[in-house]
Write a protein that holds these residues in place. Structure first.
Motif, PDB file in Angstrom:
ATOM      1  N   ALA A 116      47.031 -41.959 -30.622  1.00 27.52           N
ATOM      2  CA  ALA A 116      46.460 -41.337 -31.827  1.00 27.52           C
ATOM      3  C   ALA A 116      45.715 -42.407 -32.621  1.00 27.52           C
ATOM      4  O   ALA A 116      46.014 -43.603 -32.485  1.00 27.52           O
ATOM      5  CB  ALA A 116      47.578 -40.759 -32.687  1.00 27.52           C
ATOM      6  N   PRO A 117      44.770 -42.005 -33.456  1.00 26.52           N
ATOM      7  CA  PRO A 117      44.175 -42.992 -34.358  1.00 26.52           C
ATOM      8  C   PRO A 117      45.238 -43.544 -35.311  1.00 26.52           C
ATOM      9  O   PRO A 117      46.128 -42.797 -35.742  1.00 26.52           O
ATOM     10  CB  PRO A 117      43.118 -42.209 -35.124  1.00 26.52           C
ATOM     11  CG  PRO A 117      43.206 -40.801 -34.701  1.00 26.52           C
ATOM     12  CD  PRO A 117      44.210 -40.667 -33.610  1.00 26.52           C
ATOM     13  N   LEU A 118      45.143 -44.820 -35.609  1.00 30.73           N
ATOM     14  CA  LEU A 118      46.117 -45.476 -36.481  1.00 30.73           C
ATOM     15  C   LEU A 118      45.402 -46.103 -37.664  1.00 30.73           C
ATOM     16  O   LEU A 118      44.277 -46.589 -37.515  1.00 30.73           O
ATOM     17  CB  LEU A 118      46.830 -46.626 -35.745  1.00 30.73           C
ATOM     18  CG  LEU A 118      47.463 -46.345 -34.387  1.00 30.73           C
ATOM     19  CD1 LEU A 118      48.032 -47.643 -33.800  1.00 30.73           C
ATOM     20  CD2 LEU A 118      48.574 -45.301 -34.532  1.00 30.73           C
ATOM     21  N   VAL A 119      46.065 -46.133 -38.804  1.00 33.43           N
ATOM     22  CA  VAL A 119      45.629 -47.004 -39.892  1.00 33.43           C
ATOM     23  C   VAL A 119      46.720 -48.051 -40.056  1.00 33.43           C
ATOM     24  O   VAL A 119      47.878 -47.705 -40.320  1.00 33.43           O
ATOM     25  CB  VAL A 119      45.418 -46.222 -41.206  1.00 33.43           C
ATOM     26  CG1 VAL A 119      45.063 -47.189 -42.339  1.00 33.43           C
ATOM     27  CG2 VAL A 119      44.327 -45.184 -41.031  1.00 33.43           C
ATOM     28  N   LEU A 120      46.379 -49.297 -39.842  1.00 32.63           N
ATOM     29  CA  LEU A 120      47.329 -50.402 -39.983  1.00 32.63           C
ATOM     30  C   LEU A 120      47.397 -50.685 -41.472  1.00 32.63           C
ATOM     31  O   LEU A 120      46.529 -51.362 -42.035  1.00 32.63           O
ATOM     32  CB  LEU A 120      46.834 -51.618 -39.176  1.00 32.63           C
ATOM     33  CG  LEU A 120      46.395 -51.283 -37.739  1.00 32.63           C
ATOM     34  CD1 LEU A 120      45.878 -52.527 -37.032  1.00 32.63           C
ATOM     35  CD2 LEU A 120      47.526 -50.623 -36.949  1.00 32.63           C
ATOM     36  N   LYS A 121      48.389 -50.109 -42.103  1.00 28.33           N
ATOM     37  CA  LYS A 121      48.300 -49.845 -43.537  1.00 28.33           C
ATOM     38  C   LYS A 121      48.192 -51.105 -44.394  1.00 28.33           C
ATOM     39  O   LYS A 121      47.335 -51.165 -45.273  1.00 28.33           O
ATOM     40  CB  LYS A 121      49.519 -48.997 -43.949  1.00 28.33           C
ATOM     41  CG  LYS A 121      49.306 -48.237 -45.226  1.00 28.33           C
ATOM     42  CD  LYS A 121      48.164 -47.247 -45.143  1.00 28.33           C
ATOM     43  CE  LYS A 121      47.921 -46.466 -46.402  1.00 28.33           C
ATOM     44  NZ  LYS A 121      47.404 -47.143 -47.546  1.00 28.33           N
ATOM     45  N   GLU A 122      49.029 -52.087 -44.126  1.00 28.73           N
ATOM     46  CA  GLU A 122      48.993 -53.260 -45.020  1.00 28.73           C
ATOM     47  C   GLU A 122      47.668 -54.010 -44.889  1.00 28.73           C
ATOM     48  O   GLU A 122      47.283 -54.754 -45.788  1.00 28.73           O
ATOM     49  CB  GLU A 122      50.157 -54.217 -44.717  1.00 28.73           C
ATOM     50  CG  GLU A 122      51.527 -53.696 -45.149  1.00 28.73           C
ATOM     51  CD  GLU A 122      52.194 -52.803 -44.099  1.00 28.73           C
ATOM     52  OE1 GLU A 122      51.557 -52.529 -43.063  1.00 28.73           O
ATOM     53  OE2 GLU A 122      53.339 -52.376 -44.330  1.00 28.73           O
ATOM     54  N   ARG A 123      46.969 -53.805 -43.777  1.00 34.39           N
ATOM     55  CA  ARG A 123      45.671 -54.487 -43.584  1.00 34.39           C
ATOM     56  C   ARG A 123      44.492 -53.528 -43.762  1.00 34.39           C
ATOM     57  O   ARG A 123      43.338 -53.941 -43.634  1.00 34.39           O
ATOM     58  CB  ARG A 123      45.597 -55.108 -42.188  1.00 34.39           C
ATOM     59  CG  ARG A 123      46.680 -56.128 -41.922  1.00 34.39           C
ATOM     60  CD  ARG A 123      46.375 -57.461 -42.636  1.00 34.39           C
ATOM     61  NE  ARG A 123      47.524 -58.342 -42.584  1.00 34.39           N
ATOM     62  CZ  ARG A 123      48.288 -58.684 -43.618  1.00 34.39           C
ATOM     63  NH1 ARG A 123      48.022 -58.229 -44.827  1.00 34.39           N
ATOM     64  NH2 ARG A 123      49.313 -59.489 -43.476  1.00 34.39           N
ATOM     65  N   SER A 124      44.785 -52.247 -43.963  1.00 30.88           N
ATOM     66  CA  SER A 124      43.731 -51.227 -44.127  1.00 30.88           C
ATOM     67  C   SER A 124      42.720 -51.255 -42.979  1.00 30.88           C
ATOM     68  O   SER A 124      41.506 -51.159 -43.204  1.00 30.88           O
ATOM     69  CB  SER A 124      42.986 -51.406 -45.449  1.00 30.88           C
ATOM     70  OG  SER A 124      43.821 -51.135 -46.523  1.00 30.88           O
ATOM     71  N   VAL A 125      43.222 -51.392 -41.766  1.00 31.45           N
ATOM     72  CA  VAL A 125      42.326 -51.389 -40.600  1.00 31.45           C
ATOM     73  C   VAL A 125      42.593 -50.132 -39.781  1.00 31.45           C
ATOM     74  O   VAL A 125      43.748 -49.769 -39.558  1.00 31.45           O
ATOM     75  CB  VAL A 125      42.549 -52.655 -39.738  1.00 31.45           C
ATOM     76  CG1 VAL A 125      41.862 -52.529 -38.382  1.00 31.45           C
ATOM     77  CG2 VAL A 125      42.031 -53.880 -40.471  1.00 31.45           C
ATOM     78  N   CYS A 126      41.516 -49.476 -39.363  1.00 37.33           N
ATOM     79  CA  CYS A 126      41.642 -48.252 -38.576  1.00 37.33           C
ATOM     80  C   CYS A 126      41.425 -48.586 -37.097  1.00 37.33           C
ATOM     81  O   CYS A 126      40.500 -49.329 -36.749  1.00 37.33           O
ATOM     82  CB  CYS A 126      40.600 -47.241 -39.066  1.00 37.33           C
ATOM     83  SG  CYS A 126      40.754 -45.653 -38.262  1.00 37.33           S
ATOM     84  N   VAL A 127      42.284 -48.032 -36.242  1.00 32.80           N
ATOM     85  CA  VAL A 127      42.167 -48.234 -34.793  1.00 32.80           C
ATOM     86  C   VAL A 127      41.898 -46.869 -34.166  1.00 32.80           C
ATOM     87  O   VAL A 127      42.682 -45.941 -34.362  1.00 32.80           O
ATOM     88  CB  VAL A 127      43.501 -48.769 -34.204  1.00 32.80           C
ATOM     89  CG1 VAL A 127      43.353 -49.031 -32.708  1.00 32.80           C
ATOM     90  CG2 VAL A 127      43.971 -50.005 -34.945  1.00 32.80           C
TER      91      VAL A 127
END
Ligand code: FAD
Length: 457
Positions: free
Chosen positions: A329-340
Motif C-alpha cells: 500500500a502507499p505509505l506516509v513515513l510520518k515523522e519524516r513526511s515522506v510518501c512511498v
C-alpha cells in the motif's frame, strides 16, 4: 476541430449566452450572484489554460457535455505538478494538516533546518509573507473545520467518480485500492494523532489505528520498530504520468485540441470579457475561458487585474523501476513526511513542502532527505540507479480549499485552481463541478464552498 482561432489570427468572439428563453440561475449556494447558464452545445466552446490534471480532467468532462474544447499548454501535458507527484488518491481531508494548530510553530522552527519536511524561505517577499499570514489564520479551529469539510466533500465525490471515469474512458493508470498507511515509529507521535482520527470519523471517512504488530504483519517491507499506523481504509493509488497520458489521449480522441508549446503571455479584453488569449504561438479565443494554470495561476491572472491567493508549495520526488519487496500500500513515513508509492511499474519517494516562491530546480539536500527517510523505515530502500529526480509546484490556496467556479470580474472567465496537495485526488469532482456550472445544471456539490467570489475574484 475546435473553436479556437488559428494562431496568428484574432477570431471574433461569439456571445455564448442564449438570449431567448434564458433564465438567470444562482447555482452557488454561497456568495456568487452572477447568472451563468451556458448551455453546452456545438455552438459553445471553451478555451482551457493549462494541461495539468485539472485542465485535462475538465476538458474531458466538458467534451462529454457537448462543448468544443481547446487546451493551451506552454510545454507538454503534465509538465507542471501533475507528472511526478505521489499518485495517492486520498479521501481524508487533512492528511497533511498544514494549517492545523501548531503547524505554524513547526514551520518557523524549520527555518533553521534546510532538510525539514516543511520549509519557508526566509528571503523577503511581501506577497509570500502576506499569503503565509492568511494561511496561518486557517489554523483557528472554526476556519480549519470549515475548510476540512469543503475539502472532504470534494475528495469523497472525486473518490467515487475517478474509478468510474477511468473505466468509462478505458484509461489504464495503474489504479489500485489498497488503502494508505500513515506509519509512525514514535508511539507518542501516534498517540498525539487521536484528535485527527476522531475528526476523520466525524467526517465519516474510513480510518483506524493499527498496532505495531498489525502494521508489521501487513507490510513486511517495513523495518522493525514501527509503533503503529493510521490506516485510511478508502484510499487508492495510480501512476500520475499514465493518468495524464490517458486523459490527453481521450481529450484528443473526443475531438478536443491540445495546443502544446503555446506559452500564454497576455489577454485581449473588452466589455468585461476575455476576447483573446495571446500566446507564443498566436492568439486563441473562445466563448468561455477556464484558467487551470496550477501554481502559475496568480502570475497570469495579474494581467487580468486578479490577485489569486495561491503560492507554489514546492515538492520533490525520486522514481525508480519497480523494486522487489516494496510496500503493497502507499505509505506516509510520518515523522519524516515522506510518501512511498510502489506501482507494478515503478517506485517513488516524494515529499517536502517548501515555500520559496517560484524557484525552479532540484535541491540535493531535500532529495537526500527522501533517501534517508526510506533507509530509516524500509528494509530494502532502493539501491538501483534513480530513473527520475523531479520537482513540482503545488498550487497552494490561502484557505487550503481550491477555487472552482466563475469569476465575478470577467463575464466569460472560470477558475479551477489552488488544489494544493490533493489535485490528483480532487480532479474528477472539480471537472464535474465545472461542467455542471458551465452547462447550467444544478451542481452535485455546494458550489459556494469553492467559489472564487470568496476572495473577491
Ligand atoms: C511532491 C508532490 C507530491 C504530490 N502528491 C500528490 C498525491 O499523492 N495525491 C494528490 O492528489 N496530489 C498530489 N500532489 C499535488 C498535485 O500534484 C497537484 O495538486 C496537481 O498536480 C495540480 O494540478 P494542476 O492541473 O492544477 O496544475 P499543474 O499540473 O501544475 O498544471 C498547470 C499547467 O499549466 C501550464 N502553464 C503554466 N504557465 C503557463 C503559461 N504561461 N502558458 C501555458 N501553459 C502554462 C503548466 O506547464 C502546467 O502544465 C503532489 C504534488 C507534489 C509536488
Amino acid at each position: 476541430m475546435c473553436c479556437a482561432s488559428h494562431p496568428d489570427t484574432h477570431a471574433t468572439l461569439r456571445d455564448s449566452l442564449p438570449s431567448a428563453g434564458y433564465t438567470a440561475r444562482h447555482h452557488a449556494k454561497g456568495t456568487h450572484r452572477r447568472p451563468y447558464n451556458v448551455r453546452m452545445s456545438g455552438e459553445n466552446d471553451v478555451l482551457i489554460l493549462g494541461a495539468g490534471v485539472i485542465g485535462l480532467a475538465c476538458a474531458l468532462q466538458l467534451l462529454r457535455a457537448g462543448a468544443r474544447v481547446t487546451v493551451i499548454e506552454q510545454t507538454v501535458p503534465g509538465a507542471g505538478a501533475s507528472h511526478g507527484n505521489c499518485g495517492t488518491i486520498t479521501a481524508p481531508a487533512m492528511r497533511h494538516r498544514l494549517t492545523a494548530p501548531g503547524a505554524v510553530l513547526r514551520a518557523l522552527r524549520s527555518l533553521l533546518h534546510a532538510d525539514a519536511p516543511l520549509r519557508i524561505s526566509p528571503m523577503p517577499d511581501l506577497a509570500r509573507w502576506r499569503w503565509l499570514f492568511g494561511f496561518a489564520q486557517q489554523a483557528r479551529p472554526a476556519a480549519f473545520w470549515r475548510a476540512a469539510q469543503a475539502r472532504a466533500a470534494l475528495l469523497q465525490r472525486a473518490r467515487d467518480l475517478l474509478p468510474q471515469m477511468l473505466e468509462r474512458e478505458g484509461i489504464d493508470a495503474g489504479w489500485s485500492e489498497q488503502g494508505l498507511l500513515l506509519v509512525f515509529r514514535d508511539a507518542r507521535a501516534l498517540a498525539a494523532e487521536q484528535d485527527y482520527v476522531e475528526m476523520l470519523q466525524r467526517l465519516q471517512i474510513g480510518a483506524r489505528v493499527l498496532s505495531g504488530a498489525e502494521v508489521g504483519a501487513r507490510e513486511p517491507a517495513l523495518r522493525p520498530g514501527v509503533a503503529g499506523a493510521i490506516e485510511h481504509t478508502g484510499d487508492a493509488m495510480l501512476r500520475p504520468e499514465r493518468l495524464i497520458a490517458g486523459l490527453a489521449a481521450r481529450v484528443q480522441a473526443l475531438g478536443g485540441v491540445i495546443e502544446s508549446g503555446a506559452r500564454i503571455e497576455g489577454f485581449d479584453t473588452g466589455d468585461a470579457r476575455i476576447a483573446a488569449v495571446r500566446t507564443t504561438r498566436g492568439s486563441f479565443s473562445a466563448t468561455q475561458v477556464l484558467l487551470a494554470l496550477g501554481a502559475w495561476s496568480p502570475l497570469l491572472a495579474r494581467h487580468l487585474g486578479l490577485r489569486i491567493p495561491v503560492q507554489p508549495g514546492k515538492g520533490y520526488s525520486m522514481t525508480w523501476d519497480a523494486q522487489p519487496d516494496a510496500p503493497r500500500a502507499p505509505l506516509v513515513l510520518k515523522e519524516r513526511s515522506v510518501c512511498v508509492t510502489a506501482w507494478e511499474d515503478g517506485f517513488r519517494l516524494g515529499s517536502t513542502m517548501e515555500f520559496s516562491g517560484w524557484s525552479e530546480g532540484l535541491n540535493p539536500v531535500r532529495l537526500a532527505a527522501l533517501r534517508r527517510a526510506a533507509s530509516e523505515y524500509l528494509r530494502h530502500p532502493p539501491q538501483a540507479p534513480v530513473r527520475e529526480q523531479w520537482w513540482g509546484w503545488r498550487p497552494m490556496s490561502r484557505d487550503e480549499v481550491p477555487l472552482i467556479g466563475p469569476s465575478t470580474r470577467w463575464r466569460n472567465l472560470w477558475l479551477a485552481t489552488g488544489h494544493g496537495m490533493l489535485g490528483v485526488s480532487m480532479a474528477a469532482a472539480t471537472a464535474e463541478l465545472i461542467a455542471q456550472l458551465l452547462d447550467g445544471r444544478a451542481p452535485t456539490l455546494d458550489a459556494g464552498l469553492y467559489a472564487p467570489a470568496r476572495f473577491g475574484l
